[in-house]
Design an enzyme around this catalytic site. Structure first.
Site, PDB file in Angstrom:
ATOM      1  N   SER A  93       0.803  -1.148   0.048  1.00 12.74           N
ATOM      2  CA  SER A  93      -0.073  -0.049  -0.062  1.00 12.74           C
ATOM      3  C   SER A  93       1.032   1.329   0.016  1.00 12.74           C
ATOM      4  O   SER A  93       1.736   1.350  -1.010  1.00 12.74           O
ATOM      5  CB  SER A  93      -0.859  -0.135   1.122  1.00 12.74           C
ATOM      6  OG  SER A  93      -2.114   0.985   1.053  1.00 12.74           O
ATOM      7  N   ASP A 142      -8.394  -4.277  -6.519  1.00 16.19           N
ATOM      8  CA  ASP A 142      -7.914  -3.536  -5.439  1.00 16.19           C
ATOM      9  C   ASP A 142      -8.983  -2.390  -5.662  1.00 16.19           C
ATOM     10  O   ASP A 142      -8.899  -1.514  -6.749  1.00 16.19           O
ATOM     11  CB  ASP A 142      -6.634  -2.992  -5.701  1.00 16.19           C
ATOM     12  CG  ASP A 142      -6.016  -2.361  -4.586  1.00 16.19           C
ATOM     13  OD1 ASP A 142      -6.957  -1.771  -3.682  1.00 16.19           O
ATOM     14  OD2 ASP A 142      -4.867  -1.721  -4.551  1.00 16.19           O
ATOM     15  N   HIS A 154      -7.117  -5.422  -2.043  1.00 19.27           N
ATOM     16  CA  HIS A 154      -6.131  -4.597  -1.483  1.00 19.27           C
ATOM     17  C   HIS A 154      -4.973  -5.402  -0.728  1.00 19.27           C
ATOM     18  O   HIS A 154      -3.804  -5.383  -0.633  1.00 19.27           O
ATOM     19  CB  HIS A 154      -6.521  -3.427  -1.120  1.00 19.27           C
ATOM     20  CG  HIS A 154      -5.217  -2.274  -0.663  1.00 19.27           C
ATOM     21  ND1 HIS A 154      -4.609  -1.733  -1.814  1.00 19.27           N
ATOM     22  CD2 HIS A 154      -4.703  -1.995   0.429  1.00 19.27           C
ATOM     23  CE1 HIS A 154      -3.662  -0.940  -1.291  1.00 19.27           C
ATOM     24  NE2 HIS A 154      -3.615  -1.003   0.026  1.00 19.27           N
TER      25      HIS A 154
END
Length: 855
Positions: A232, A327, A361
Site C-alpha cells: 500500500s 483493488d 488490496h
C-alpha cells in the site's frame, strides 16, 4: 458415537501461520452430513469464525483436501477454506496479529447438522508467527524503532527491510514469518510506536537509510545489498528508497502507487517530492457503511501532479511489482502498468510483474482471514478493499512463495561476503575448542528448596556471543514443561541472569528466575503438578549455540526440593482425618497451620511441606478423592475441619494457642466459615476465594448453615483455545435471593489476610475481597489486612513454579482460563509467599506459657 469421532490436523496441530494443515475427520456414520466450524479471536478481541457443511464418505470420513463443502462460508474443495473464509463478528474489522509472540489460535470443531448442532469432536490449531530458534530483538537505536528478526544458524542470510504498514504503530507478523524462512528482517515503525510522535506531516528518506545501515551491519547478514518489502502506501516509500539510496538490490511493491502519496518526501532536509493527494468528493459510499476510495486518488500522470512521480528508472536494483486487479483502495494495476512501460521505455529489464484477478488490496502472508473492509487511517472511516475471498486467498499463497524466490534470486550471499563467511567458519572452530570450557553455574547451590531463587551464571563464552538458554522439566503427570531465552554475553564472555536481559524467547528483559516461571507445557491446558513432597522438581538448564543446529555448550541440573532437611512427614489417618502432617526439626514450639490447598479432590503436599520448612507445623488434609475417602461429595461439613484443628493443637511441638488456616479458591470460603463458626482460629489467609459459601451446601453438627452459591453455566464464555472463562458464571452473592450464602465473617475473632488477583478469570476475587473489607469496616472491625496484585491470575502458589494460563476445572468439568500475565503473576507469588509467613508469625504467638501448659 461422538466419543469415537476424531478430528485431526496433519501433519501436526502446531505450525507456522503460513503453513497449510490437512483437516481430516473419522468415526462418523457412513454418508453422515456434518458442519465444520472454526473460531478465533484476534489481538483486539474481535471474534472471527467460519463454517462449512460436508458429507462423509462410505467409511464415515471427511478429508478437506478431497471433499467439497456443500454450503456455508464457501463451497467446493478448499483444503484451507475454513481459515481464509473466517469473518469478523462485527462489520469493518481486519484480523490483527501484530505481535510475533501471539500465535493465531484456531479452534476447529465438528457438529451434527441435526437438532441443536451437538459438537462431536474438536481440535485446536496453534499457528505460530515466529519459527523455532528465530530471535526477536527490539531495536531502539538512533532514530530507528522496530524489531529485528534473525533466523537460527550461522548464516549468512539475505537482509530485508519490511515496510509493512503506514498506519502507525508496528506490525511484526510478516517480518517474523519471513525470518522463519531464512531472512534477517528488520521491521520499522514510522510513527505511533514507542517514543515516536503520534502523527507525522512529512517523510524523510534519511530514516530508511539509517535502518538499512543497521540491517547491513548485522553479523549474520550475508547479502551485499538489502531487500525492501512493502504494501500500500509503503510501496511508494519502497520505490523512493530504491531510487535514491544505495545498496537496495531488490524491492517488492504490492498494491501501491507509482507516485509519492499523502505526505511530502524529504532527503537531507530537502524536499524531493510533493504529495499526490486525494479528491474526497469522488469517494463512493456503500450501503454497508464502508466507502470505495479508489476513484478519489488524483491522477499522477496529470501535468500538475507529475512532480509526485518517483524516478524508478534511476534504480540499480530489481523490482517485483504485484497488483490485485480488484483493488478498491486505488488502481494498483494501472500504476503497475505505467511503471513497467516506463522502465521498458528506458531500456530497463530489472523487473518482474504479476497480476492477480479477483484479489483485493490487503495481500498478506497466506491463510489468514480475508478482509473485505476496515478502517482507513488516511480517509478516517471504513473503506472497501475489494477482492473475492477464494481468489484473494489463492493469490496470497502464490505471492508469498514468489516473494521469497525473488529475494533469494537477487540477494546473493555468496563470494561477495567471503570475509564474513570465513569469520563464521573461524567462530565455529573456536566454538568447538571452547565448548568444553563453557560452564553454567547455579548459585549458591544446584540443590535448593522449591521456593528458593538461584542465580544462573554462564562463563567461558566468546566475547558478546549470543546463546540460547533453555530449561525443561517433567511433572508428576508426565507432562513436559520448557522455556527458552536468548542472551548476549558481555565482553568477558559471561552471562548473569541477575543483571543481563533476555533478548527474545519465553520472556524479555532482566528476569533472574524467568527460565523457571515462564516454563509452559507441551500440550494445552496442563497445570504443573508436583503434589507429593517426596518428589522434587528437577529442572535441566542448558546453554546452546544460536548458530547452526543449536549444539549444547553446557548444562546443569537444578534439584528443587519440596521438603526441607529435617522436616518430618507423617501420613495421618485418624478418625475422619486423611492427610499428611509436616513438622519442622528442633524442639519448637512452632505455630500451627491447617492447609486447605484444594477442594478439587485428592491431596497436595507441596505448599504444606514448604511452609513447614519455614518453621510451621502444617497439616494438609483431603476432603474427598483420597485414600478411603468418598470419590465425590455433595455437601461440606465443618465438623471435619474442627476435628483437624483439634488434632493439630494437641501436637507436642505446637506452641500457638490457636491455629492458622491457609486456603485457595473454593477453600477460601471454607476458611471463612471456620473463622466465623469455630473457636481457636487465630489467623486466616484467604486467596482468590469468594465471600459466600459456594458449590456445596455447608453443614455443622448436622444442621445446614448455608446453602450454596451456584453457577450459571450459560454465562461461561468459550475461547478459541478450548478453555472457557467462567468468571461471569458465578451468581451474585449480594443479590437478595443469594444473601443466605454470605458468610458472617464479622463474628470471627481471629485475623484475616485477604489476597486478590486483579486478573483472576475464575471469579471476581477483587470484588469479593472489597465486599469482605467493607463489611468488616461497617462492623467496626480492624482485624484484617488486604493485598491486591495487578496482572496476577487465579492460581497463586509458592513461587518459581511454571505459570498456568489454563487447565481442567473440577467443578465446571472442562478446561478454564485462570487469567494473569506471567511476569506479573510470578512477581505476585514471590511477594505473597513472604507475606503469608509474616502474617502467620504475627498472629500465631508461641509463648512459652503455652508449651508449659501442654507439658
Amino acid at each position: 458415537m461422538s466419543s469415537q469421532v476424531r478430528l485431526r490436523l496433519l501433519p501436526r496441530a502446531r505450525c507456522l501461520f503460513d503453513e497449510p494443515v490437512q483437516v481430516k475427520v473419522a468415526g462418523l456414520r457412513s454418508r453422515q452430513v456434518v458442519t465444520m466450524r472454526t473460531r478465533s479471536t484476534d489481538e483486539k478481541g474481535v471474534v472471527f469464525s467460519s463454517s462449512a457443511t460436508y458429507r462423509a464418505d462410505g467409511r464415515g470420513e471427511v478429508d478437506l483436501e478431497r471433499d467439497p463443502s456443500l454450503s456455508g462460508s464457501y463451497v467446493g474443495v478448499e483444503p484451507m477454506g475454513l481459515l481464509w473464509s473466517m469473518r469478523a463478528d462485527t462489520l469493518h474489522k481486519r484480523f490483527q496479529k501484530t505481535s510475533s509472540l501471539n500465535p493465531h489460535v484456531v479452534k476447529f470443531s465438528v457438529h451434527e447438522v441435526e437438532g441443536e448442532g451437538r459438537m462431536l469432536a474438536e481440535a485446536t490449531n496453534e499457528r505460530l508467527l515466529i519459527g523455532e530458534g528465530v530471535s526477536r530483538l527490539p531495536i531502539k537505536e538512533g532514530n530507528i524503532r522496530g524489531v529485528l528478526f534473525t533466523p537460527p544458524g550461522a548464516g549468512p542470510f539475505p537482509a530485508v527491510l519490511d515496510l509493512y504498514t503506514f498506519g502507525g504503530g508496528l506490525s511484526e507478523k510478516r517480518a517474523s514469518l519471513l525470518a522463519s524462512r531464512g531472512f534477517v528482517v528488520l521491521t520499522v515503525a514510522l510513527y505511533g510506536h514507542d517514543d515516536m510522535p503520534k502523527n507525522i506531516k512529512e517523510l524523510h528518506l534519511d530514516y530508511f537509510e539509517e535502518a538499512i545501515k543497521i540491517l547491513r551491519k548485522q553479523d549474520k547478514v550475508g547479502s551485499k545489498g538489502v531487500g525492501v518489502l512493502s504494501l500500500s502506501k509503503s510501496g511508494d516509500l519502497a520505490l523512493s528508497v530504491a531510487s535514491y539510496l544505495a545498496g537496495v538490490d531488490a524491492t517488492v511493491w504490492i498494491n501501491a502507487c507509482s507516485a509519492n502519496t499523502a505526505l511530502p518526501l524529504y532527503y537531507k532536509k530537502r524536499q524531493i517530492h510533493p504529495a499526490l493527494m486525494f479528491d474526497f468528493s469522488k469517494v463512493i459510499d456503500t450501503e454497508s457503511g464502508a466507502s470505495i476510495v479508489k476513484y478519489g486518488v488524483k491522477d499522477p500522470l496529470a501535468e500538475e501532479n507529475r512532480a509526485t512521480l518517483l524516478p524508478i528508472e534511476k534504480a540499480e536494483g530489481h523490482f517485483l511489482f504485484v497488483a490485485a486487479e480488484d483493488d478498491l483502495n486505488w488502481d494498483s494495476k494501472a500504476y503497475m502498468d505505467e511503471m513497467v512501460e516506463r522502465l521498458k521505455h528506458h531500456g530497463k529489464e530489472n523487473f518482474e510483474s504479476v497480476c492477480y484477478p479477483g484479489a483485493g488490496h490487503y495481500l498478506e502472508p497466506p491463510y489468514g482471514p480475508y478482509c473485505p473492509s476496515s478502517f482507513h487511517g488516511v480517509v478516517g472511516k471504513p473503506v472497501m478493499w475489494g477482492g473475492e475471498p477464494r481468489s484473494h486467498a489463492a493469490a496470497e499463497v502464490h505471492m508469498w512463495k514468489k516473494i521469497q524466490e525473488f529475494f533469494r534470486s537477487h540477494l546473493s550471499c555468496e563470494a561477495t561476503h567471503s570475509i564474513k563467511s570465513n569469520l563464521v567458519k573461524k567462530r565455529t572452530v573456536v566454538a568447538e575448542e571452547m565448548s568444553s570450557q563453557i560452564r553454567v553455574k547455579l548459585l549458591p547451590s544446584a540443590k535448593c528448596l522449591f521456593d528458593e531463587p538461584v542465580q544462573v551464571k554462564v562463563a567461558g563464552l566468546r566475547s558478546r556471543q549470543v546463546v540460547t538458554m533453555k530449561t525443561s522439566s517433567i511433572s508428576e503427570k508426565g507432562v513436559v514443561f520448557s522455556s527458552s531465552a536468548t542472551y548476549r554475553a558481555d565482553g568477558k564472555g559471561e552471562i548473569d541472569l541477575n543483571k543481563d536481559p533476555s533478548l527474545s524467547g519465553s520472556y524479555v528483559g532482566v528476569e533472574p528466575m524467568g527460565l523457571l516461571w515462564s516454563m509452559r507445557a507441551d500440550t494445552l491446558h496442563k497445570r504443573f503438578q508436583i503434589n507429593n513432597s517426596l518428589n522434587c522438581h528437577v529442572v535441566k538448564f542448558s546453554v546452546l549455540e544460536e548458530e547452526g543446529e543449536g549444539r549444547i555448550l553446557a548444562e546443569v541440573t537444578n534439584e528443587r526440593l519440596l521438603i526441607g532437611e529435617g522436616v518430618t512427614r507423617l501420613p495421618v489417618k485418624e478418625g475422619n482425618i486423611r492427610g499428611v502432617l509436616f513438622t519442622p526439626p528442633g524442639e519448637g514450639p512452632f505455630p500451627a497451620v491447617l492447609d486447605l490447598y484444594t477442594l478439587g479432590g485428592g491431596l497436595s503436599e507441596k505448599r504444606a511441606s514448604l511452609l513447614a520448612s519455614r518453621g510451621f507445623v502444617v497439616l494438609t488434609m483431603a476432603v474427598y478423592g483420597y485414600d478411603d475417602l468418598v470419590k465425590n461429595i455433595r455437601e461440606v461439613h465443618l465438623d471435619i475441619f474442627e476435628e483437624a484443628m483439634q488434632f493439630v493443637k494437641k501436637l507436642d511441638k505446637v506452641g500457638s494457642k490457636g491455629v492458622g488456616v491457609l486456603s485457595l479458591s473454593k477453600t477460601g470460603d471454607v476458611a471463612l466459615s471456620m473463622a466465623s463458626y469455630l473457636a481457636g482460629v487465630d489467623a486466616v489467609v484467604w486467596i482468590n476465594g469468594c465471600c459466600a459459601n459456594t458449590a456445596f451446601p455447608l453443614f455443622y453438627k448436622k444442621s445446614l448453615l448455608h446453602p450454596a452459591l451456584m453457577f450459571d453455566l450459560s454465562k461461561v464464555i468459550p475461547t478459541e483455545s478450548g478453555a472457557s472463562i467462567v468468571k461471569y458464571g458465578v451468581k451474585d452473592p449480594l443479590a437478595e435471593e443469594n444473601r443466605a450464602t454470605l458468610l458472617p465473617i464479622e463474628k470471627a475473632e481471629g485475623h484475616f489476610l485477604f489476597v486478590a488477583a486483579e486478573d483472576d478469570l475464575n471469579w471476581d476475587s477483587k470484588a469479593y475481597m472489597d465486599e469482605l473489607v467493607e463489611r468488616l469496616k461497617r462492623h467496626g472491625k480492624e482485624n484484617f489486612e488486604s493485598v491486591c496484585y495487578p496482572g496476577a491470575g487465579h492460581y497463586l502458589e509458592p513461587p518459581y513454579g511454571p505459570y498456568c494460563p489454563s487447565s481442567f476445572h473440577g467443578v465446571v468439568g472442562k478446561p478454564v482460563m485462570w487469567g494473569g500475565e506471567p511476569r506479573s503473576h510470578a512477581a505476585a507469588e514471590v511477594h505473597l509467599w513472604k507475606k503469608i509467613q509474616e502474617f502467620f508469625r504475627s498472629h500465631l504467638s508461641c509463648d512459652e506459657t503455652q508449651k508449659t501448659s501442654k507439658l
